[in-house]
Every structure is written in structure tokens, then in C-alpha cells.
Design a protein around this motif. Structure first.
Motif, PDB file in Angstrom:
ATOM      1  N   VAL A 160     -20.668 -52.273  14.659  1.00  0.00           N
ATOM      2  CA  VAL A 160     -20.629 -50.812  14.623  1.00  0.00           C
ATOM      3  C   VAL A 160     -19.290 -50.295  15.137  1.00  0.00           C
ATOM      4  CG1 VAL A 160     -21.644 -50.357  16.890  1.00  0.00           C
ATOM      5  CG2 VAL A 160     -22.013 -48.739  15.024  1.00  0.00           C
ATOM      6  N   ASP A 161     -18.625 -51.058  16.005  1.00  0.00           N
ATOM      7  CA  ASP A 161     -17.331 -50.626  16.536  1.00  0.00           C
ATOM      8  C   ASP A 161     -16.148 -51.228  15.790  1.00  0.00           C
ATOM      9  OD1 ASP A 161     -17.485 -53.228  17.462  1.00  0.00           O
ATOM     10  OD2 ASP A 161     -17.003 -52.741  19.534  1.00  0.00           O
ATOM     11  N   SER A 162     -16.355 -51.667  14.550  1.00  0.00           N
ATOM     12  CA  SER A 162     -15.271 -52.268  13.763  1.00  0.00           C
ATOM     13  C   SER A 162     -14.095 -51.306  13.575  1.00  0.00           C
ATOM     14  CB  SER A 162     -15.779 -52.722  12.397  1.00  0.00           C
ATOM     15  OG  SER A 162     -16.705 -53.774  12.521  1.00  0.00           O
ATOM     16  N   ALA A 163     -14.384 -50.017  13.367  1.00  0.00           N
ATOM     17  CA  ALA A 163     -13.300 -49.040  13.188  1.00  0.00           C
ATOM     18  C   ALA A 163     -12.501 -48.887  14.481  1.00  0.00           C
ATOM     19  CB  ALA A 163     -13.861 -47.693  12.740  1.00  0.00           C
ATOM     20  N   ALA A 170      -2.200 -52.012  17.610  1.00  0.00           N
ATOM     21  CA  ALA A 170      -0.847 -51.458  17.593  1.00  0.00           C
ATOM     22  C   ALA A 170      -0.444 -51.016  16.187  1.00  0.00           C
ATOM     23  CB  ALA A 170       0.140 -52.495  18.128  1.00  0.00           C
ATOM     24  N   ARG A 171      -0.936 -51.691  15.191  1.00  0.00           N
ATOM     25  CA  ARG A 171      -0.569 -51.378  13.809  1.00  0.00           C
ATOM     26  C   ARG A 171      -1.049 -50.005  13.361  1.00  0.00           C
ATOM     27  NH1 ARG A 171      -1.655 -55.516   8.845  1.00  0.00           N
ATOM     28  NH2 ARG A 171      -0.269 -54.492   7.383  1.00  0.00           N
ATOM     29  N   TRP A 172      -2.240 -49.576  13.821  1.00  0.00           N
ATOM     30  CA  TRP A 172      -2.869 -48.359  13.312  1.00  0.00           C
ATOM     31  C   TRP A 172      -3.025 -47.238  14.329  1.00  0.00           C
ATOM     32  CZ3 TRP A 172      -3.158 -47.718   8.324  1.00  0.00           C
ATOM     33  CH2 TRP A 172      -3.187 -48.857   7.501  1.00  0.00           C
ATOM     34  N   ALA A 173      -2.869 -47.526  15.608  1.00  0.00           N
ATOM     35  CA  ALA A 173      -3.174 -46.534  16.646  1.00  0.00           C
ATOM     36  C   ALA A 173      -2.336 -45.267  16.528  1.00  0.00           C
ATOM     37  CB  ALA A 173      -3.009 -47.155  18.031  1.00  0.00           C
ATOM     38  N   ALA A 174      -1.060 -45.399  16.192  1.00  0.00           N
ATOM     39  CA  ALA A 174      -0.198 -44.214  16.123  1.00  0.00           C
ATOM     40  C   ALA A 174      -0.673 -43.241  15.042  1.00  0.00           C
ATOM     41  CB  ALA A 174       1.256 -44.624  15.870  1.00  0.00           C
ATOM     42  N   LEU A 179      -3.588 -38.175  13.673  1.00  0.00           N
ATOM     43  CA  LEU A 179      -4.605 -37.478  12.895  1.00  0.00           C
ATOM     44  C   LEU A 179      -5.709 -36.882  13.769  1.00  0.00           C
ATOM     45  CD1 LEU A 179      -4.983 -40.042   9.969  1.00  0.00           C
ATOM     46  CD2 LEU A 179      -3.893 -37.786   9.844  1.00  0.00           C
ATOM     47  N   GLY A 180      -5.695 -37.220  15.055  1.00  0.00           N
ATOM     48  CA  GLY A 180      -6.759 -36.736  15.935  1.00  0.00           C
ATOM     49  C   GLY A 180      -8.085 -37.414  15.643  1.00  0.00           C
ATOM     50  N   PHE A 181      -8.038 -38.694  15.275  1.00  0.00           N
ATOM     51  CA  PHE A 181      -9.249 -39.431  14.917  1.00  0.00           C
ATOM     52  C   PHE A 181     -10.144 -39.616  16.138  1.00  0.00           C
ATOM     53  CE2 PHE A 181     -11.438 -43.522  13.920  1.00  0.00           C
ATOM     54  CZ  PHE A 181     -12.150 -43.083  12.827  1.00  0.00           C
ATOM     55  N   ARG A 182     -11.446 -39.468  15.931  1.00  0.00           N
ATOM     56  CA  ARG A 182     -12.431 -39.588  17.010  1.00  0.00           C
ATOM     57  C   ARG A 182     -13.693 -40.226  16.462  1.00  0.00           C
ATOM     58  NH1 ARG A 182     -15.371 -34.284  19.656  1.00  0.00           N
ATOM     59  NH2 ARG A 182     -16.402 -35.304  21.418  1.00  0.00           N
ATOM     60  N   ILE A 183     -14.310 -41.069  17.267  1.00  0.00           N
ATOM     61  CA  ILE A 183     -15.601 -41.672  16.936  1.00  0.00           C
ATOM     62  C   ILE A 183     -16.587 -41.318  18.044  1.00  0.00           C
ATOM     63  CG2 ILE A 183     -16.894 -43.806  16.484  1.00  0.00           C
ATOM     64  CD1 ILE A 183     -14.212 -45.168  15.844  1.00  0.00           C
ATOM     65  N   THR A 190     -17.800 -42.332  23.286  1.00  0.00           N
ATOM     66  CA  THR A 190     -16.811 -41.662  22.451  1.00  0.00           C
ATOM     67  C   THR A 190     -15.535 -42.481  22.510  1.00  0.00           C
ATOM     68  OG1 THR A 190     -17.704 -39.466  22.862  1.00  0.00           O
ATOM     69  CG2 THR A 190     -15.431 -39.560  22.151  1.00  0.00           C
ATOM     70  N   TRP A 191     -14.854 -42.593  21.363  1.00  0.00           N
ATOM     71  CA  TRP A 191     -13.588 -43.320  21.339  1.00  0.00           C
ATOM     72  C   TRP A 191     -12.533 -42.493  20.627  1.00  0.00           C
ATOM     73  CZ3 TRP A 191     -10.325 -45.116  17.456  1.00  0.00           C
ATOM     74  CH2 TRP A 191      -9.297 -45.971  17.908  1.00  0.00           C
ATOM     75  N   ARG A 192     -11.332 -42.510  21.202  1.00  0.00           N
ATOM     76  CA  ARG A 192     -10.139 -41.937  20.571  1.00  0.00           C
ATOM     77  C   ARG A 192      -9.010 -42.934  20.772  1.00  0.00           C
ATOM     78  NH1 ARG A 192      -9.834 -35.572  21.284  1.00  0.00           N
ATOM     79  NH2 ARG A 192     -12.037 -35.133  21.527  1.00  0.00           N
ATOM     80  N   PRO A 193      -8.088 -43.013  19.823  1.00  0.00           N
ATOM     81  CA  PRO A 193      -6.968 -43.943  19.993  1.00  0.00           C
ATOM     82  C   PRO A 193      -6.064 -43.502  21.133  1.00  0.00           C
ATOM     83  CG  PRO A 193      -6.613 -42.553  18.075  1.00  0.00           C
ATOM     84  CD  PRO A 193      -8.002 -42.265  18.562  1.00  0.00           C
ATOM     85  N   THR A 194      -5.432 -44.465  21.744  1.00  0.00           N
ATOM     86  CA  THR A 194      -4.477 -44.208  22.814  1.00  0.00           C
ATOM     87  C   THR A 194      -3.108 -43.985  22.201  1.00  0.00           C
ATOM     88  OG1 THR A 194      -5.758 -45.678  24.232  1.00  0.00           O
ATOM     89  CG2 THR A 194      -3.524 -45.163  24.937  1.00  0.00           C
ATOM     90  N   PRO A 195      -2.391 -42.960  22.648  1.00  0.00           N
ATOM     91  CA  PRO A 195      -1.043 -42.763  22.100  1.00  0.00           C
ATOM     92  C   PRO A 195      -0.165 -43.963  22.394  1.00  0.00           C
ATOM     93  CG  PRO A 195      -1.397 -41.363  24.015  1.00  0.00           C
ATOM     94  CD  PRO A 195      -2.713 -42.012  23.682  1.00  0.00           C
ATOM     95  N   THR A 196       0.649 -44.344  21.425  1.00  0.00           N
ATOM     96  CA  THR A 196       1.526 -45.487  21.604  1.00  0.00           C
ATOM     97  C   THR A 196       2.908 -45.014  22.043  1.00  0.00           C
ATOM     98  OG1 THR A 196       2.112 -45.414  19.270  1.00  0.00           O
ATOM     99  CG2 THR A 196       0.329 -46.899  19.904  1.00  0.00           C
TER     100      THR A 196
END
Length: 198
Positions: A160-163, A170-174, A179-183, A190-196
Motif C-alpha cells: 500500500v505504501d509503494s508510492a 532521490a530520483r522523484w522526491a523533488a 507538485l505538493g504531492f500528499r498521501i 500522512t506522507w509528503r515528500p521531503t524537499p531535496t
């Protein structure tokens, strides 16, 4: 290997009938690459949306476990046209108890800027495993590139946490961050990417 199934309802992006903006080419590309199977339907009224959501919940479509809402958005709201909208609670009511374990993607600007409580209530009502999307207005081309990877991960990722795993890399986080992606997961996480840095 059975490809994952994506069920997509797409709003009418523009009043200008000569413009042809659509997520359909992204779905067609993924199908041609044999990564997903898809069902795509245009919706312009709440009644059309309700009809297709009720059809999606039929047993014959149970292996289309990714729901893709491709429309303009605002926090807690989907715009089917420039004049017709539905709110998150309306969609939740239509899908009440019908999304057990499904993964829902709101391809709608700012729709995921809704409160965590509202999104958690949506997940509880529908039974979905997660909902994800954007917390801000996004560029069409950037979001299309992102969706190409996201839909494959949602449809075919074993966990379920594959995304989260993919877009935390590092390849996709930026891109995910910009885009302000949130799960939001059904278990309350809740998950949001960390700024690189770079």
C-alpha cells in the motif's frame, strides 16, 4: 502477469470545445506499455459522475482497484465543468463501503489541501486504503509525467505504501515535492515528500 486496472472519471477541463486537454493519452501510453488496463469516462454533471461511480463498484470491475479523478479542483471539491462541482462528501457518499482496499488518486489541483480529518473521514466512509494527489495548482505537463509513474505504482505496487517508497527516492522526491504531492492512508498516516537539497 495481470496488469493493474485504473478506473478514470475525467471532468471537462475547458469551455472551448476545440481544446483537447485530456489524461487519456497518459492512460493509452501506460496500456501500450502493458503496465495498466483502464476504463476512462468523461463526466460533466454530478449525475454522470454518480452513474459511473455506481458502475465501477460492480463486481465485474473489482480488479480496477485504482480510482483516478481527473478534474479541476479546490480543497475538498472537484470541478466537473467550469460551472458544476461536487464536494468530497458527495463522492464519499456515492462510494460508501464500495472501495475496500482501493487506492484513489485525485488528479485535481489543490484537492488534497483538504483537512486531514476530512480526508480521513472520506477514507473511513469509502473503505479505500489510501487517497493521494496534489495540495497546490500544478503544471499540466509536469503532472502528466508524474502520473505516468504514479498510476503504474498505484496499480501494480504490491504494498500500500509503494508510492511513498517510489516518490521518497532521490530520483522523484523533488518533482513530488514541487507538485505538493500528499498521501493519506486509512490507518491515519500522512506522507509528503521531503524537499531535496541541491
Amino acid at each position: 502477469m495481470v496488469r493493474g486496472g485504473v478506473f478514470c472519471v475525467e471532468g471537462q477541463w475547458d469551455r472551448d470545445l476545440e481544446r483537447r486537454g485530456s489524461v487519456l493519452p497518459t492512460l493509452e501510453l501506460l496500456e501500450r506499455l502493458r503496465l495498466v488496463r483502464y476504463i476512462h469516462r468523461d463526466v460533466a454533471t454530478p449525475e454522470e459522475l454518480d452513474y459511473y461511480l455506481s458502475r465501477w463498484s460492480l463486481k465485474q470491475y473489482s480488479d480496477y482497484h485504482v480510482g483516478f479523478f481527473a478534474m479541476h479542483g479546490d480543497p475538498g471539491k472537484f470541478w466537473l465543468t467550469d460551472r458544476r462541482s461536487v464536494d468530497l462528501a458527495h463522492v464519499a457518499d456515492q462510494l460508501a463501503g464500495k472501495c475496500e482496499g482501493k487506492r484513489l488518486y485525485f488528479g485535481a489541483c489543490s484537492a488534497m489541501r483538504s483537512s486531514k480529518a476530512a480526508l480521513q473521514e472520506f477514507l473511513t466512509t469509502t473503505g479505500a486504503a489510501l487517497v493521494c494527489g496534489y495540495t497546490r495548482a500544478v503544471d499540466w505537463v509536469e503532472s502528466a509525467a508524474f502520473e505516468t509513474v504514479l498510476l503504474d505504482v498505484l496499480a501494480n505496487g504490491a504494498r500500500v505504501d509503494s508510492a511513498e517508497q517510489r516518490f521518497g527516492s532521490a530520483r522523484w522526491a523533488a518533482l513530488a515535492y514541487s507538485l505538493g504531492f500528499r498521501i493519506v492512508y486509512a490507518d491515519g498516516r500522512t506522507w509528503r515528500p521531503t524537499p531535496t537539497k541541491g
